[in-house]
Write a protein that holds these residues in place. Structure first.
Motif, PDB file in Angstrom:
ATOM      1  N   ASP A   1       0.929  -1.332   0.046  1.00  0.00           N
ATOM      2  CA  ASP A   1       0.065   0.039  -0.116  1.00  0.00           C
ATOM      3  C   ASP A   1       0.753   1.338   0.057  1.00  0.00           C
ATOM      4  OD1 ASP A   1      -2.534  -1.297   0.212  1.00  0.00           O
ATOM      5  OD2 ASP A   1      -2.054  -1.699   2.181  1.00  0.00           O
ATOM      6  N   VAL A   2       2.139   1.386   0.539  1.00  0.00           N
ATOM      7  CA  VAL A   2       3.040   2.305   0.785  1.00  0.00           C
ATOM      8  C   VAL A   2       4.456   1.559   0.470  1.00  0.00           C
ATOM      9  CG1 VAL A   2       4.072   3.731   2.298  1.00  0.00           C
ATOM     10  CG2 VAL A   2       1.947   3.203   2.496  1.00  0.00           C
ATOM     11  N   LEU A   3       4.987   2.515  -0.654  1.00  0.00           N
ATOM     12  CA  LEU A   3       6.414   2.010  -1.034  1.00  0.00           C
ATOM     13  C   LEU A   3       7.501   3.279  -0.700  1.00  0.00           C
ATOM     14  CD1 LEU A   3       8.080   0.025  -2.752  1.00  0.00           C
ATOM     15  CD2 LEU A   3       7.427   1.528  -4.804  1.00  0.00           C
ATOM     16  N   ILE A   4       8.360   2.798  -0.112  1.00  0.00           N
ATOM     17  CA  ILE A   4       9.318   3.905   0.331  1.00  0.00           C
ATOM     18  C   ILE A   4      10.706   3.406  -0.325  1.00  0.00           C
ATOM     19  CG2 ILE A   4      10.915   4.912   2.347  1.00  0.00           C
ATOM     20  CD1 ILE A   4       7.694   5.130   2.491  1.00  0.00           C
TER      21      ILE A   4
ATOM     22  N   SER B   1       8.076   9.579  11.381  1.00  0.00           N
ATOM     23  CA  SER B   1       7.023  10.662  10.798  1.00  0.00           C
ATOM     24  C   SER B   1       6.315  10.144   9.700  1.00  0.00           C
ATOM     25  CB  SER B   1       8.060  11.968  10.348  1.00  0.00           C
ATOM     26  OG  SER B   1       8.747  11.626   9.277  1.00  0.00           O
ATOM     27  N   LEU B   2       6.863   9.330   8.815  1.00  0.00           N
ATOM     28  CA  LEU B   2       6.039   8.918   7.813  1.00  0.00           C
ATOM     29  C   LEU B   2       4.909   7.976   8.314  1.00  0.00           C
ATOM     30  CD1 LEU B   2       8.899   7.459   5.468  1.00  0.00           C
ATOM     31  CD2 LEU B   2       7.485   9.635   5.196  1.00  0.00           C
ATOM     32  N   ALA B   3       5.292   7.185   9.424  1.00  0.00           N
ATOM     33  CA  ALA B   3       4.224   6.439  10.102  1.00  0.00           C
ATOM     34  C   ALA B   3       3.018   7.123  10.580  1.00  0.00           C
ATOM     35  CB  ALA B   3       4.676   5.591  11.197  1.00  0.00           C
ATOM     36  N   GLU B   4       3.508   8.308  11.228  1.00  0.00           N
ATOM     37  CA  GLU B   4       2.445   9.352  11.580  1.00  0.00           C
ATOM     38  C   GLU B   4       1.436   9.853  10.382  1.00  0.00           C
ATOM     39  OE1 GLU B   4       3.845  12.463  14.153  1.00  0.00           O
ATOM     40  OE2 GLU B   4       4.852  11.045  15.370  1.00  0.00           O
ATOM     41  N   LYS B   5       2.222  10.269   9.186  1.00  0.00           N
ATOM     42  CA  LYS B   5       1.488  10.740   8.185  1.00  0.00           C
ATOM     43  C   LYS B   5       0.378   9.775   7.808  1.00  0.00           C
ATOM     44  CE  LYS B   5       4.889  14.013   6.851  1.00  0.00           C
ATOM     45  NZ  LYS B   5       5.604  14.615   5.923  1.00  0.00           N
ATOM     46  N   LEU B   6       0.758   8.598   7.682  1.00  0.00           N
ATOM     47  CA  LEU B   6       0.239   7.374   7.166  1.00  0.00           C
ATOM     48  C   LEU B   6      -1.059   7.017   8.062  1.00  0.00           C
ATOM     49  CD1 LEU B   6       3.150   5.291   5.685  1.00  0.00           C
ATOM     50  CD2 LEU B   6       1.250   6.367   4.508  1.00  0.00           C
ATOM     51  N   GLY B   7      -0.909   7.419   9.429  1.00  0.00           N
ATOM     52  CA  GLY B   7      -1.937   7.234  10.369  1.00  0.00           C
ATOM     53  C   GLY B   7      -2.063   5.772  10.625  1.00  0.00           C
TER      54      GLY B   7
ATOM     55  N   LEU C   1       3.283  11.020  -3.766  1.00  0.00           N
ATOM     56  CA  LEU C   1       4.266  11.195  -2.619  1.00  0.00           C
ATOM     57  C   LEU C   1       3.669  11.734  -1.503  1.00  0.00           C
ATOM     58  CD1 LEU C   1       7.259  12.243  -4.649  1.00  0.00           C
ATOM     59  CD2 LEU C   1       7.092  10.236  -3.958  1.00  0.00           C
ATOM     60  N   ILE C   2       4.035  11.277  -0.266  1.00  0.00           N
ATOM     61  CA  ILE C   2       3.276  11.660   0.919  1.00  0.00           C
ATOM     62  C   ILE C   2       4.323  12.720   1.672  1.00  0.00           C
ATOM     63  CG2 ILE C   2       1.993   9.526   1.521  1.00  0.00           C
ATOM     64  CD1 ILE C   2       4.332   8.640   3.306  1.00  0.00           C
ATOM     65  N   THR C   3       5.638  12.856   1.208  1.00  0.00           N
ATOM     66  CA  THR C   3       6.646  14.141   1.807  1.00  0.00           C
ATOM     67  C   THR C   3       7.701  14.137   0.831  1.00  0.00           C
ATOM     68  OG1 THR C   3       7.731  14.503   3.811  1.00  0.00           O
ATOM     69  CG2 THR C   3       8.102  12.090   2.787  1.00  0.00           C
ATOM     70  N   ASP C   4       8.256  15.240   0.953  1.00  0.00           N
ATOM     71  CA  ASP C   4       9.411  15.617   0.083  1.00  0.00           C
ATOM     72  C   ASP C   4      10.642  14.558   0.123  1.00  0.00           C
ATOM     73  OD1 ASP C   4       8.321  18.211  -0.412  1.00  0.00           O
ATOM     74  OD2 ASP C   4       9.210  19.138   1.188  1.00  0.00           O
ATOM     75  N   PRO C   5      11.317  14.480  -0.628  1.00  0.00           N
ATOM     76  CA  PRO C   5      12.453  13.493  -0.719  1.00  0.00           C
ATOM     77  C   PRO C   5      13.421  14.019   0.208  1.00  0.00           C
ATOM     78  CG  PRO C   5      11.980  14.494  -3.052  1.00  0.00           C
ATOM     79  CD  PRO C   5      11.030  15.071  -2.044  1.00  0.00           C
TER      80      PRO C   5
ATOM     81  N   GLY D   1       2.057   2.507  -9.691  1.00  0.00           N
ATOM     82  CA  GLY D   1       1.551   3.109  -8.636  1.00  0.00           C
ATOM     83  C   GLY D   1       0.157   3.073  -8.038  1.00  0.00           C
ATOM     84  N   ASP D   2      -0.645   3.497  -9.456  1.00  0.00           N
ATOM     85  CA  ASP D   2      -2.156   3.463  -9.145  1.00  0.00           C
ATOM     86  C   ASP D   2      -2.600   4.276  -8.278  1.00  0.00           C
ATOM     87  OD1 ASP D   2      -2.210   2.109 -11.730  1.00  0.00           O
ATOM     88  OD2 ASP D   2      -2.081   0.109 -10.786  1.00  0.00           O
ATOM     89  N   GLY D   3      -1.926   5.366  -7.695  1.00  0.00           N
ATOM     90  CA  GLY D   3      -2.410   6.251  -6.753  1.00  0.00           C
ATOM     91  C   GLY D   3      -1.885   5.633  -5.260  1.00  0.00           C
ATOM     92  N   LYS D   4      -1.163   4.556  -5.170  1.00  0.00           N
ATOM     93  CA  LYS D   4      -0.633   4.312  -3.960  1.00  0.00           C
ATOM     94  C   LYS D   4       0.319   5.436  -3.461  1.00  0.00           C
ATOM     95  CE  LYS D   4      -1.024  -0.654  -4.731  1.00  0.00           C
ATOM     96  NZ  LYS D   4      -0.200  -1.822  -4.978  1.00  0.00           N
ATOM     97  N   ARG D   5       0.632   5.314  -2.117  1.00  0.00           N
ATOM     98  CA  ARG D   5       1.545   6.358  -1.453  1.00  0.00           C
ATOM     99  C   ARG D   5       2.876   5.814  -1.618  1.00  0.00           C
ATOM    100  NH1 ARG D   5      -2.016   6.670   3.666  1.00  0.00           N
ATOM    101  NH2 ARG D   5      -2.014   4.521   3.320  1.00  0.00           N
TER     102      ARG D   5
END
Length: 174
Positions: free
Chosen positions: A48-51, A168-174, A138-142, A101-105
């Motif tokens: 669901d999320v790719l880092i 911080s990414l975990a927090e953004k992902l809720g 993208l959920i945050t800046d590089p 990605g099809d809209g994935k974060r």
């Protein structure tokens, strides 16, 4: 599936950062860290999320030529070892071109010298650009994590900073 932290690494610095980011991401649940070099990325498309992260070579993402140059440099240094698949495995550029990605974060990171991005470059920008092109949000800046010289080691405090960035990414992902 939850999240996948996928990385390309030559000398192990980017792998260490990927593992620290994953530590920070633990609160989100299901999580896997995979090496693009070694080709063990079959679960990436299910995430669901790719880092995604890689080392900065010649101002951007590694190329087959820059990976070979890094391998040659490692052969000249006694204390430097290459990661499995660093030269012969698929590169991050090629791997990213196969994602949908099809809209994935997603989020992007890199390792680079402790210099201005104008001087050192920043692979994370290229990773982010490719992720957007492939349909990821993208959920945050590089983000960049610093090494002391081209082979490493990581600069002081970077593993802790990577873990905090993962949190911080975990927090953004809720």
């Amino acid at each position: 599936m939850g999240a996948v932290v996928a990385y390309e690494s030559m000398y192990g610095n980017t792998r260490q950062i990927a593992e620290a980011i994953a530590e920070g991401l633990k609160p989100i649940g299901e999580l896997e860290v995979v090496s693009v070099n070694a080709g063990d990325v079959s679960t990436a498309d299910e995430a669901d999320v790719l880092i995604v992260g890689g080392p900065t070579h010649m101002h951007g993402l590694a190329t087959s030529m820059s990976r070979k140059a890094a391998a040659d440099a490692a052969n000249e240094e006694e204390h430097v070892e290459l990661e499995p698949g660093a030269v012969d495995g698929p590169g991050l550029r090629q791997w990213l071109g196969q994602r949908q990605g099809d809209g994935k974060r997603a989020a992007a990171f890199d390792t680079r010298l402790d210099k201005s991005p104008i001087i050192s470059g920043m692979a994370a920008r290229g990773i982010a650009k490719r992720l957007r092109r492939r349909g990821y949000e993208l959920i945050t800046d590089p983000e960049s994590f610093l090494v002391e010289d081209s082979e490493g080691p990581l600069a002081d405090g970077e593993l802790e900073r990577a873990k905090a960035w993962g949190a911080s990414l975990a927090e953004k992902l809720g």
